[in-house]
Scaffold this active site. Sequence first.
Site, PDB file in Angstrom:
ATOM      1  N   PRO A 110       0.757  -0.951   0.037  1.00 27.00           N
ATOM      2  CA  PRO A 110      -0.076  -0.190  -0.053  1.00 27.00           C
ATOM      3  C   PRO A 110       0.915   1.270  -0.161  1.00 27.00           C
ATOM      4  O   PRO A 110       1.758   1.440   0.843  1.00 27.00           O
ATOM      5  CB  PRO A 110      -0.732  -0.169   1.187  1.00 27.00           C
ATOM      6  CG  PRO A 110      -0.774  -1.572   1.560  1.00 27.00           C
ATOM      7  CD  PRO A 110       0.525  -2.017   1.051  1.00 27.00           C
ATOM      8  N   GLU A 111       0.684   2.115  -0.912  1.00 26.33           N
ATOM      9  CA  GLU A 111       1.136   3.579  -1.159  1.00 26.33           C
ATOM     10  C   GLU A 111       0.180   4.665  -0.874  1.00 26.33           C
ATOM     11  O   GLU A 111      -0.819   4.213  -0.289  1.00 26.33           O
ATOM     12  CB  GLU A 111       1.958   3.606  -2.345  1.00 26.33           C
ATOM     13  CG  GLU A 111       3.071   2.468  -2.439  1.00 26.33           C
ATOM     14  CD  GLU A 111       3.727   2.465  -3.841  1.00 26.33           C
ATOM     15  OE1 GLU A 111       3.940   3.475  -4.307  1.00 26.33           O
ATOM     16  OE2 GLU A 111       4.245   1.718  -4.076  1.00 26.33           O
ATOM     17  N   LYS A 146       2.262   7.475   4.066  1.00 26.94           N
ATOM     18  CA  LYS A 146       1.521   6.219   4.266  1.00 26.94           C
ATOM     19  C   LYS A 146       1.152   5.910   5.243  1.00 26.94           C
ATOM     20  O   LYS A 146       0.538   4.756   5.714  1.00 26.94           O
ATOM     21  CB  LYS A 146       2.811   5.186   3.834  1.00 26.94           C
ATOM     22  CG  LYS A 146       3.335   5.295   2.444  1.00 26.94           C
ATOM     23  CD  LYS A 146       4.577   4.245   2.140  1.00 26.94           C
ATOM     24  CE  LYS A 146       5.270   4.431   0.866  1.00 26.94           C
ATOM     25  NZ  LYS A 146       6.415   3.562   0.759  1.00 26.94           N
TER      26      LYS A 146
END
Length: 236
Positions: A10-11, A90
């Site tokens: 996940p970014e 993030k």
Amino acid sequence: LCRPSDAFMPELPEVEHARALLERHCCPPAPPKKGKGKGKGKGAKAGRKHIVKVIETDPPDQKVVQVGAFSSLAASLEQRVVERVHRKGKYLWLELNERPWVLCHLGMTGSFVVRGVKPATYKSFAVDEEAWPPRFWKVLLEFSDGTEVAYVDARRFGKVHLKQDPESEKPISDLGPDAWLELPPLEDFQALLAKKAPAIKAVLLNQAVLSGIGNWVADEVLYQARIHPETRANEL
């Protein structure tokens, strides 16, 4: 350009999606206009949507949930109102009506799931939609209006922290400007890159320079700009 294990971490876009999901389903509705409410107050006392129950796995997953000096996640969150949900890079955090607040990093496979709402999916993994709580859940939040939210993390690289003031504490305080919300002016960014000798991709991945960019975003940015990822930043 990137290792397979990092390809779907996940970014910024995924974390922003999680932030918006939580704000949409965890925060109370906007207060009524002046003169139409039932008076002021905090949390459950004011009748606002709030967390009524926090459930952790038995035993709690201390690799993921880290409460620090605070007694427990439940003691810090129950009867609290989620006022807003913030994000930088993030990381995301829940602003409650009382401190401490909750700081989260999704790691590689972390995600938030709202019961009855189709979850986000990745090419490398998907959240179980059939069972509740979902497989690999770590924390469940139950709200006064019946909303249920789960944090799930199959690979357990994500973190759920309690912080007195997330924005002024590490790791948030070590981050550079958010790559979407706080992008510096072009001239300032050019001056910054002129001082950086490493490869441009490495500079973009440095969260102290710009926060939120990971492998796939960096690769896409450089591809669209027709810049080789190993080009030195100060040679652009």
